[in-house]
Design a protein around this motif. Structure first.
Motif, PDB file in Angstrom:
ATOM      1  N   ASN A 132      13.785   1.133  11.954  1.00  0.00           N
ATOM      2  CA  ASN A 132      13.827   0.668  13.341  1.00  0.00           C
ATOM      3  C   ASN A 132      13.372   1.686  14.376  1.00  0.00           C
ATOM      4  OD1 ASN A 132      15.037  -2.159  13.365  1.00  0.00           O
ATOM      5  ND2 ASN A 132      16.450  -1.067  12.019  1.00  0.00           N
ATOM      6  N   SER A 133      12.989   2.864  13.948  1.00  0.00           N
ATOM      7  CA  SER A 133      12.504   3.866  14.882  1.00  0.00           C
ATOM      8  C   SER A 133      11.203   3.407  15.538  1.00  0.00           C
ATOM      9  CB  SER A 133      12.261   5.185  14.141  1.00  0.00           C
ATOM     10  OG  SER A 133      11.710   6.152  15.010  1.00  0.00           O
ATOM     11  N   ASP A 134      11.033   3.759  16.807  1.00  0.00           N
ATOM     12  CA  ASP A 134       9.790   3.409  17.502  1.00  0.00           C
ATOM     13  C   ASP A 134       8.598   4.152  16.917  1.00  0.00           C
ATOM     14  OD1 ASP A 134      11.060   1.669  19.251  1.00  0.00           O
ATOM     15  OD2 ASP A 134      11.435   3.216  20.755  1.00  0.00           O
ATOM     16  N   GLU A 135       8.846   5.350  16.411  1.00  0.00           N
ATOM     17  CA  GLU A 135       7.782   6.156  15.825  1.00  0.00           C
ATOM     18  C   GLU A 135       7.936   6.219  14.311  1.00  0.00           C
ATOM     19  OE1 GLU A 135       5.294   7.398  17.575  1.00  0.00           O
ATOM     20  OE2 GLU A 135       6.137   6.705  19.495  1.00  0.00           O
ATOM     21  N   ARG A 136       6.828   6.144  13.631  1.00  0.00           N
ATOM     22  CA  ARG A 136       6.841   6.233  12.160  1.00  0.00           C
ATOM     23  C   ARG A 136       7.292   7.628  11.714  1.00  0.00           C
ATOM     24  NH1 ARG A 136       2.076   4.288   8.027  1.00  0.00           N
ATOM     25  NH2 ARG A 136       2.673   5.570   6.239  1.00  0.00           N
ATOM     26  N   LEU A 137       8.092   7.666  10.670  1.00  0.00           N
ATOM     27  CA  LEU A 137       8.538   8.920  10.087  1.00  0.00           C
ATOM     28  C   LEU A 137       7.346   9.798   9.719  1.00  0.00           C
ATOM     29  CD1 LEU A 137      11.032  10.508   8.808  1.00  0.00           C
ATOM     30  CD2 LEU A 137      10.346   9.404   6.663  1.00  0.00           C
ATOM     31  N   LYS A 138       7.428  11.081  10.062  1.00  0.00           N
ATOM     32  CA  LYS A 138       6.317  11.998   9.824  1.00  0.00           C
ATOM     33  C   LYS A 138       6.526  12.755   8.504  1.00  0.00           C
ATOM     34  CE  LYS A 138       5.341  12.750  14.725  1.00  0.00           C
ATOM     35  NZ  LYS A 138       6.298  11.720  15.181  1.00  0.00           N
ATOM     36  N   PRO A 139       5.542  12.688   7.616  1.00  0.00           N
ATOM     37  CA  PRO A 139       5.619  13.459   6.365  1.00  0.00           C
ATOM     38  C   PRO A 139       5.148  14.883   6.587  1.00  0.00           C
ATOM     39  CG  PRO A 139       3.690  12.067   6.342  1.00  0.00           C
ATOM     40  CD  PRO A 139       4.384  11.787   7.647  1.00  0.00           C
ATOM     41  N   PRO A 144       0.816  -1.225   0.000  1.00  0.00           N
ATOM     42  CA  PRO A 144       0.000   0.000   0.000  1.00  0.00           C
ATOM     43  C   PRO A 144       0.846   1.271   0.000  1.00  0.00           C
ATOM     44  CG  PRO A 144      -0.858  -1.584   1.585  1.00  0.00           C
ATOM     45  CD  PRO A 144       0.450  -2.132   1.111  1.00  0.00           C
ATOM     46  N   ILE A 145       0.572   2.149  -0.925  1.00  0.00           N
ATOM     47  CA  ILE A 145       1.367   3.365  -1.037  1.00  0.00           C
ATOM     48  C   ILE A 145       1.190   4.249   0.196  1.00  0.00           C
ATOM     49  CG2 ILE A 145      -0.288   4.877  -2.205  1.00  0.00           C
ATOM     50  CD1 ILE A 145       3.347   4.358  -3.337  1.00  0.00           C
ATOM     51  N   GLU A 146       0.017   4.195   0.822  1.00  0.00           N
ATOM     52  CA  GLU A 146      -0.219   5.004   2.014  1.00  0.00           C
ATOM     53  C   GLU A 146       0.558   4.480   3.220  1.00  0.00           C
ATOM     54  OE1 GLU A 146      -3.696   2.072   1.640  1.00  0.00           O
ATOM     55  OE2 GLU A 146      -2.508   3.372   0.313  1.00  0.00           O
ATOM     56  N   GLU A 147       1.062   3.259   3.128  1.00  0.00           N
ATOM     57  CA  GLU A 147       1.885   2.693   4.197  1.00  0.00           C
ATOM     58  C   GLU A 147       3.369   2.689   3.823  1.00  0.00           C
ATOM     59  OE1 GLU A 147       0.686   2.280   7.039  1.00  0.00           O
ATOM     60  OE2 GLU A 147      -1.433   2.459   6.485  1.00  0.00           O
ATOM     61  N   THR A 148       3.704   3.356   2.751  1.00  0.00           N
ATOM     62  CA  THR A 148       5.104   3.525   2.363  1.00  0.00           C
ATOM     63  C   THR A 148       5.674   4.702   3.138  1.00  0.00           C
ATOM     64  OG1 THR A 148       4.668   2.606   0.173  1.00  0.00           O
ATOM     65  CG2 THR A 148       6.669   3.912   0.433  1.00  0.00           C
ATOM     66  N   VAL A 149       6.580   4.417   4.049  1.00  0.00           N
ATOM     67  CA  VAL A 149       7.061   5.401   5.012  1.00  0.00           C
ATOM     68  C   VAL A 149       8.056   6.366   4.366  1.00  0.00           C
ATOM     69  CG1 VAL A 149       8.315   5.685   7.198  1.00  0.00           C
ATOM     70  CG2 VAL A 149       6.653   3.825   6.923  1.00  0.00           C
ATOM     71  N   ALA A 150       8.937   5.835   3.530  1.00  0.00           N
ATOM     72  CA  ALA A 150       9.964   6.653   2.875  1.00  0.00           C
ATOM     73  C   ALA A 150      10.537   5.879   1.704  1.00  0.00           C
ATOM     74  CB  ALA A 150      11.081   7.021   3.847  1.00  0.00           C
ATOM     75  N   THR A 151      11.100   6.609   0.744  1.00  0.00           N
ATOM     76  CA  THR A 151      11.799   6.007  -0.387  1.00  0.00           C
ATOM     77  C   THR A 151      13.176   6.639  -0.508  1.00  0.00           C
ATOM     78  OG1 THR A 151       9.769   5.503  -1.604  1.00  0.00           O
ATOM     79  CG2 THR A 151      11.792   5.683  -2.883  1.00  0.00           C
ATOM     80  N   LEU A 152      14.193   5.795  -0.442  1.00  0.00           N
ATOM     81  CA  LEU A 152      15.579   6.226  -0.629  1.00  0.00           C
ATOM     82  C   LEU A 152      16.009   5.746  -2.003  1.00  0.00           C
ATOM     83  CD1 LEU A 152      17.018   5.284   2.905  1.00  0.00           C
ATOM     84  CD2 LEU A 152      15.863   7.389   2.181  1.00  0.00           C
ATOM     85  N   ASN A 153      16.170   6.672  -2.919  1.00  0.00           N
ATOM     86  CA  ASN A 153      16.454   6.340  -4.313  1.00  0.00           C
ATOM     87  C   ASN A 153      17.919   6.601  -4.646  1.00  0.00           C
ATOM     88  OD1 ASN A 153      15.807   5.702  -7.106  1.00  0.00           O
ATOM     89  ND2 ASN A 153      16.005   7.893  -7.495  1.00  0.00           N
ATOM     90  N   ILE A 154      18.519   5.662  -5.358  1.00  0.00           N
ATOM     91  CA  ILE A 154      19.943   5.741  -5.686  1.00  0.00           C
ATOM     92  C   ILE A 154      20.104   5.726  -7.199  1.00  0.00           C
ATOM     93  CG2 ILE A 154      22.214   4.740  -5.228  1.00  0.00           C
ATOM     94  CD1 ILE A 154      20.651   2.981  -3.079  1.00  0.00           C
ATOM     95  N   ASP A 155      20.715   6.761  -7.722  1.00  0.00           N
ATOM     96  CA  ASP A 155      20.926   6.851  -9.169  1.00  0.00           C
ATOM     97  C   ASP A 155      22.262   7.561  -9.406  1.00  0.00           C
ATOM     98  OD1 ASP A 155      20.718   6.958 -11.885  1.00  0.00           O
ATOM     99  OD2 ASP A 155      18.772   7.978 -11.934  1.00  0.00           O
ATOM    100  N   MET A 156      23.317   6.759  -9.607  1.00  0.00           N
ATOM    101  CA  MET A 156      24.683   7.244  -9.844  1.00  0.00           C
ATOM    102  C   MET A 156      25.355   7.680  -8.543  1.00  0.00           C
ATOM    103  SD  MET A 156      24.051   9.417 -13.396  1.00  0.00           S
ATOM    104  CE  MET A 156      25.712  10.088 -13.369  1.00  0.00           C
ATOM    105  N   ILE A 157      26.084   6.765  -7.929  1.00  0.00           N
ATOM    106  CA  ILE A 157      26.833   7.113  -6.711  1.00  0.00           C
ATOM    107  C   ILE A 157      28.262   6.549  -6.737  1.00  0.00           C
ATOM    108  CG2 ILE A 157      24.773   7.385  -5.262  1.00  0.00           C
ATOM    109  CD1 ILE A 157      25.509   4.612  -4.013  1.00  0.00           C
TER     110      ILE A 157
END
Length: 343
Positions: free
Chosen positions: A333-340, A207-220
């Motif tokens: 691993n945070s006890d609290e979900r990341l806040k948008p 579910p996209i609404e339960e996607t907490v964060a996206t870390l995207n990697i493109d050329m590193i």
């Protein structure tokens, strides 16, 4: 009377500013790695020689530049899938072969069906919340008889995702399963218009609404001209656009583990390059998912057939991958979900 009114406005403004300042300080101070030694243990399983193995493989001539929908890219997806199988990192229940088909009907003309590759580690406490680590697996194919190997773009990102998946799996095997589910997503069709990530966000497996964060990697894996005299850097793009907390988490991860120079030049709203809109994190951001795009900037071999594996700085690639891993670890691993939210 006018003077009294003006003084009152100054007082109110000062109090409001102070409250905002305190809120920022409280948020920064709340971000701590209480399990620092554990993070270091698994962060240090990310090795330059293992990253190199993946980059050399993914950018080899036998894949003919990994053009979306062509046999070479299909074979790279098989390599990625086989790696997850070998490490016993599972596929989603709904996509048991690791593949999400991306039909040619949603791709530019003359391209064949393609696929995203999805693997994940189920969370222990919040299994229905998801932290995504993403990279595109396609490149530009063959042009005028020359193979565009794409070692940096995006063999480097593909390798980083695979190494981080292995690190999370080792932690899980040792009893440190992440609290939230961690999803490893390799998308197709980036080079032809971000189509794989767009298809995923419009047809999400989780579910996209339960996607907490996206870390995207493109050329590193390389160094741009701006940092030729100081290669100890990475560009962060988008980290503060949806979540102030995410922005601070990446900074804390860097301070605790990698000490890279975090360059926000391309994060500015008036950046003429518009990189924020040009890689796969953007389709998640459109869904209000907090994102970071990790990037080394353009270099002399960018989008050329000379972007080959022998030019990758594997020591630097390792350090940058460790930063992303530490950032993902905290979010997972945070006890609290990341806040948008933006403070």
């Amino acid at each position: 009377m006018k003077l009294l009114f003006a003084s009152a406005l100054i007082l109110v403004g000062s109090c409001a500013s102070l409250r905002h300042s305190e809120k920022i300080d409280n948020l920064r101070n709340s971000i701590t790695y209480d399990d620092k030694k554990v993070v270091e243990k698994y962060l240090n399983t990310i090795k330059p020689e293992e990253l190199k193995t993946h980059v050399v493989e993914v950018s080899s001539d036998k894949y003919n530049g990994r053009m979306t929908g062509e046999e070479g890219h299909d074979d790279v997806c098989d390599y990625i899938r086989s790696y997850y199988k070998s490490k016993e990192i599972k596929a989603p229940k709904s996509n048991k072969d690791y593949y999400q088909k991306v039909p040619k009907s949603v791709l530019p003309d003359n391209l064949n069906d393609s696929q995203n590759v999805i693997a994940y580690i189920k969370g222990s406490e919040f299994p229905d919340e998801y932290v995504f680590i993403t990279a595109h697996s396609d490149h530009e194919g063959i042009k005028d008889g020359e193979i565009y190997n794409g070692a940096d773009d995006n063999g480097s990102g593909t390798a980083a995702v695979l190494e981080m998946a292995e690190a999370f799996k080792k932690a899980t095997n040792d009893g440190y399963r992440p609290k939230r589910s961690v999803v490893f997503l390799h998308v197709t069709g980036e080079e032809v218009g971000l189509h794989g990530s767009r298809y995923y966000t419009e047809n999400p497996v989780f579910p996209i609404e339960e996607t907490v964060a996206t870390l995207n990697i493109d050329m590193i894996g390389r160094v741009d001209d701006r940092h030729i005299d100081n290669e100890n850097y990475i560009y962060l793009i988008g980290s503060d656009k949806i979540s102030t907390e995410l922005h601070f988490i990446a900074q804390k991860a860097n301070k605790e583990f990698t000490n890279l120079s975090l360059d926000y030049k391309y994060n500015e709203d008036n950046d003429p390059n518009r990189y924020y809109y040009r890689s796969d994190h953007y389709n998640f951001a459109l869904q209000n998912v907090p994102v970071i795009f990790f990037f080394n900037g353009e270099h002399e071999d960018y989008t050329k057939p000379t972007d080959t594996a022998d030019k990758i700085n594997y020591r630097l690639l390792t350090k940058r991958t460790k930063l992303i891993f530490a950032t993902a670890w905290y979010i997972a691993n945070s006890d609290e979900r990341l806040k948008p939210e933006i403070i």
